[in-house]
Design a protein around this motif. Structure first.
Motif, PDB file in Angstrom:
ATOM      1  N   ILE A  29      21.558  -4.617  65.953  1.00  0.00           N
ATOM      2  CA  ILE A  29      20.283  -4.755  65.469  1.00  0.00           C
ATOM      3  C   ILE A  29      19.737  -6.030  65.505  1.00  0.00           C
ATOM      4  O   ILE A  29      18.609  -6.277  65.748  1.00  0.00           O
ATOM      5  CB  ILE A  29      20.529  -4.354  63.911  1.00  0.00           C
ATOM      6  CG1 ILE A  29      20.774  -2.767  63.995  1.00  0.00           C
ATOM      7  CG2 ILE A  29      18.823  -4.404  63.310  1.00  0.00           C
ATOM      8  CD1 ILE A  29      19.982  -1.808  64.857  1.00  0.00           C
ATOM      9  N   ALA A  30      20.842  -7.047  65.166  1.00  0.00           N
ATOM     10  CA  ALA A  30      20.226  -8.545  65.447  1.00  0.00           C
ATOM     11  C   ALA A  30      19.519  -8.725  66.645  1.00  0.00           C
ATOM     12  O   ALA A  30      18.660  -9.226  66.994  1.00  0.00           O
ATOM     13  CB  ALA A  30      21.131  -9.443  65.048  1.00  0.00           C
ATOM     14  N   GLY A  31      20.344  -8.199  67.906  1.00  0.00           N
ATOM     15  CA  GLY A  31      19.988  -8.292  69.196  1.00  0.00           C
ATOM     16  C   GLY A  31      18.657  -7.581  69.271  1.00  0.00           C
ATOM     17  O   GLY A  31      17.858  -8.002  70.196  1.00  0.00           O
ATOM     18  N   ARG A  58      18.047 -16.182  79.659  1.00  0.00           N
ATOM     19  CA  ARG A  58      18.171 -16.052  78.315  1.00  0.00           C
ATOM     20  C   ARG A  58      18.501 -14.328  77.706  1.00  0.00           C
ATOM     21  O   ARG A  58      19.158 -13.742  77.066  1.00  0.00           O
ATOM     22  CB  ARG A  58      17.331 -16.613  77.075  1.00  0.00           C
ATOM     23  CG  ARG A  58      17.560 -18.074  77.091  1.00  0.00           C
ATOM     24  CD  ARG A  58      16.284 -18.695  76.287  1.00  0.00           C
ATOM     25  NE  ARG A  58      16.328 -20.055  76.174  1.00  0.00           N
ATOM     26  CZ  ARG A  58      14.833 -20.819  76.479  1.00  0.00           C
ATOM     27  NH1 ARG A  58      13.851 -20.197  76.686  1.00  0.00           N
ATOM     28  NH2 ARG A  58      15.087 -22.236  76.789  1.00  0.00           N
ATOM     29  N   GLU A  59      17.445 -13.831  78.212  1.00  0.00           N
ATOM     30  CA  GLU A  59      17.067 -12.346  78.153  1.00  0.00           C
ATOM     31  C   GLU A  59      18.393 -11.514  78.645  1.00  0.00           C
ATOM     32  O   GLU A  59      19.067 -10.689  77.999  1.00  0.00           O
ATOM     33  CB  GLU A  59      15.822 -11.658  78.538  1.00  0.00           C
ATOM     34  CG  GLU A  59      14.697 -12.303  77.907  1.00  0.00           C
ATOM     35  CD  GLU A  59      13.268 -12.209  78.694  1.00  0.00           C
ATOM     36  OE1 GLU A  59      12.306 -12.752  78.239  1.00  0.00           O
ATOM     37  OE2 GLU A  59      13.473 -11.538  79.962  1.00  0.00           O
ATOM     38  N   ALA A  60      18.698 -11.803  79.961  1.00  0.00           N
ATOM     39  CA  ALA A  60      19.741 -11.170  80.394  1.00  0.00           C
ATOM     40  C   ALA A  60      21.122 -11.418  79.683  1.00  0.00           C
ATOM     41  O   ALA A  60      21.985 -10.465  79.591  1.00  0.00           O
ATOM     42  CB  ALA A  60      19.996 -11.792  82.020  1.00  0.00           C
ATOM     43  N   LYS A  61      21.418 -12.703  79.379  1.00  0.00           N
ATOM     44  CA  LYS A  61      22.437 -13.077  78.555  1.00  0.00           C
ATOM     45  C   LYS A  61      22.627 -12.161  77.269  1.00  0.00           C
ATOM     46  O   LYS A  61      23.840 -11.660  76.958  1.00  0.00           O
ATOM     47  CB  LYS A  61      22.724 -14.365  78.314  1.00  0.00           C
ATOM     48  CG  LYS A  61      22.955 -15.382  79.525  1.00  0.00           C
ATOM     49  CD  LYS A  61      23.377 -16.855  79.239  1.00  0.00           C
ATOM     50  CE  LYS A  61      23.616 -17.611  80.436  1.00  0.00           C
ATOM     51  NZ  LYS A  61      23.548 -19.034  79.968  1.00  0.00           N
ATOM     52  N   LEU A  62      21.433 -12.295  76.523  1.00  0.00           N
ATOM     53  CA  LEU A  62      21.511 -11.486  75.294  1.00  0.00           C
ATOM     54  C   LEU A  62      21.839  -9.890  75.514  1.00  0.00           C
ATOM     55  O   LEU A  62      22.718  -9.465  74.798  1.00  0.00           O
ATOM     56  CB  LEU A  62      20.018 -11.679  74.679  1.00  0.00           C
ATOM     57  CG  LEU A  62      19.974 -10.714  73.373  1.00  0.00           C
ATOM     58  CD1 LEU A  62      20.841 -11.343  72.206  1.00  0.00           C
ATOM     59  CD2 LEU A  62      18.405 -10.841  72.900  1.00  0.00           C
ATOM     60  N   ARG A  63      21.328  -9.260  76.752  1.00  0.00           N
ATOM     61  CA  ARG A  63      21.546  -8.016  76.834  1.00  0.00           C
ATOM     62  C   ARG A  63      22.873  -7.871  77.221  1.00  0.00           C
ATOM     63  O   ARG A  63      23.292  -6.844  76.758  1.00  0.00           O
ATOM     64  CB  ARG A  63      20.696  -7.432  78.284  1.00  0.00           C
ATOM     65  CG  ARG A  63      19.156  -7.439  77.504  1.00  0.00           C
ATOM     66  CD  ARG A  63      18.378  -6.666  78.710  1.00  0.00           C
ATOM     67  NE  ARG A  63      18.356  -7.074  79.833  1.00  0.00           N
ATOM     68  CZ  ARG A  63      17.388  -7.969  80.602  1.00  0.00           C
ATOM     69  NH1 ARG A  63      16.230  -8.495  79.877  1.00  0.00           N
ATOM     70  NH2 ARG A  63      17.542  -8.451  81.730  1.00  0.00           N
ATOM     71  N   LEU A  67      23.743  -7.186  73.225  1.00  0.00           N
ATOM     72  CA  LEU A  67      23.417  -6.170  72.974  1.00  0.00           C
ATOM     73  C   LEU A  67      24.122  -4.599  73.619  1.00  0.00           C
ATOM     74  O   LEU A  67      24.248  -3.678  72.543  1.00  0.00           O
ATOM     75  CB  LEU A  67      21.721  -5.904  73.550  1.00  0.00           C
ATOM     76  CG  LEU A  67      20.707  -6.423  72.624  1.00  0.00           C
ATOM     77  CD1 LEU A  67      19.381  -6.509  73.636  1.00  0.00           C
ATOM     78  CD2 LEU A  67      20.643  -5.443  71.387  1.00  0.00           C
ATOM     79  N   THR A  68      24.293  -4.874  74.764  1.00  0.00           N
ATOM     80  CA  THR A  68      24.713  -3.697  75.457  1.00  0.00           C
ATOM     81  C   THR A  68      26.171  -3.390  74.878  1.00  0.00           C
ATOM     82  O   THR A  68      26.585  -2.279  74.495  1.00  0.00           O
ATOM     83  CB  THR A  68      24.658  -3.638  76.780  1.00  0.00           C
ATOM     84  OG1 THR A  68      23.202  -3.520  77.150  1.00  0.00           O
ATOM     85  CG2 THR A  68      25.068  -2.042  77.515  1.00  0.00           C
ATOM     86  N   PRO A  69      27.180  -4.506  74.949  1.00  0.00           N
ATOM     87  CA  PRO A  69      28.435  -4.113  74.453  1.00  0.00           C
ATOM     88  C   PRO A  69      28.601  -3.562  72.927  1.00  0.00           C
ATOM     89  O   PRO A  69      29.145  -2.858  72.561  1.00  0.00           O
ATOM     90  CB  PRO A  69      29.039  -5.645  74.463  1.00  0.00           C
ATOM     91  CG  PRO A  69      28.324  -6.167  75.494  1.00  0.00           C
ATOM     92  CD  PRO A  69      26.999  -5.706  75.482  1.00  0.00           C
TER      93      PRO A  69
END
Length: 152
Positions: A29-31, A58-63, A67-69
């Motif tokens: 949820i934070a992501g 940054r977006e790719a790293k966050l995802r 996020l996905t894991p």
């Protein structure tokens, strides 16, 4: 190992599984709160600029890192909890599951939107992204109410 033995082991670790589920829900949820905000800043950057490239990174790293894991672990741990706790016939769980499916779809939409942004497409306004940023909070509040109150 037999299924009854596996069930016994899982029931002994139920609280640990529940704790892990809650931890990864928080990460997910934070992501989901952060990603649309990144997209807003990304859209406000100059196309083709160094700043835009940094937002894409940054977006790719966050995802990929958070996020996905986290979403995958939320699903695995949540299904495990529902199975060990014998909650599959609960109305509140079915409502929660519908909301989690909706959050997963939102997650998928946001991942796809980020890929479109990285290609230079900007189909949604910053205002729309700001409104979309509210979705995870509203859905999370509804899920928490369902889980704590178990109204049906």
């Amino acid at each position: 190992m037999s299924l009854p033995a596996m069930g016994y082991i899982l029931s002994l670790t139920y609280l640990w599984i529940k704790a892990a589920h809650i931890i990864f829900v928080i990460f997910w949820i934070a992501g989901l709160f952060l990603l649309p905000r990144y997209y807003i800043y990304h859209q406000e950057s100059t196309p083709g600029s160094q700043e835009e490239r940094r937002w894409i990174e940054r977006e790719a790293k966050l995802r990929k890192i958070i996020l996905t894991p986290a979403m995958i672990l939320v699903w695995i741990l949540g299904v495990t909890l529902a199975t060990v706790g014998h909650f599959w016939d609960s109305g509140w769980l079915m409502a929660k599951l519908a909301l989690v499916i909706g959050l997963s779809a939102y997650h998928g939409y946001m991942v796809g939107y980020g890929k479109r942004l990285a290609r230079g497409e900007r189909p949604v306004s910053g205002k729309a992204l700001r409104l979309m940023n509210e979705i995870p909070g509203i859905v999370t509040a509804a899920i928490v109410i369902l889980v704590v109150l178990k109204p049906f």
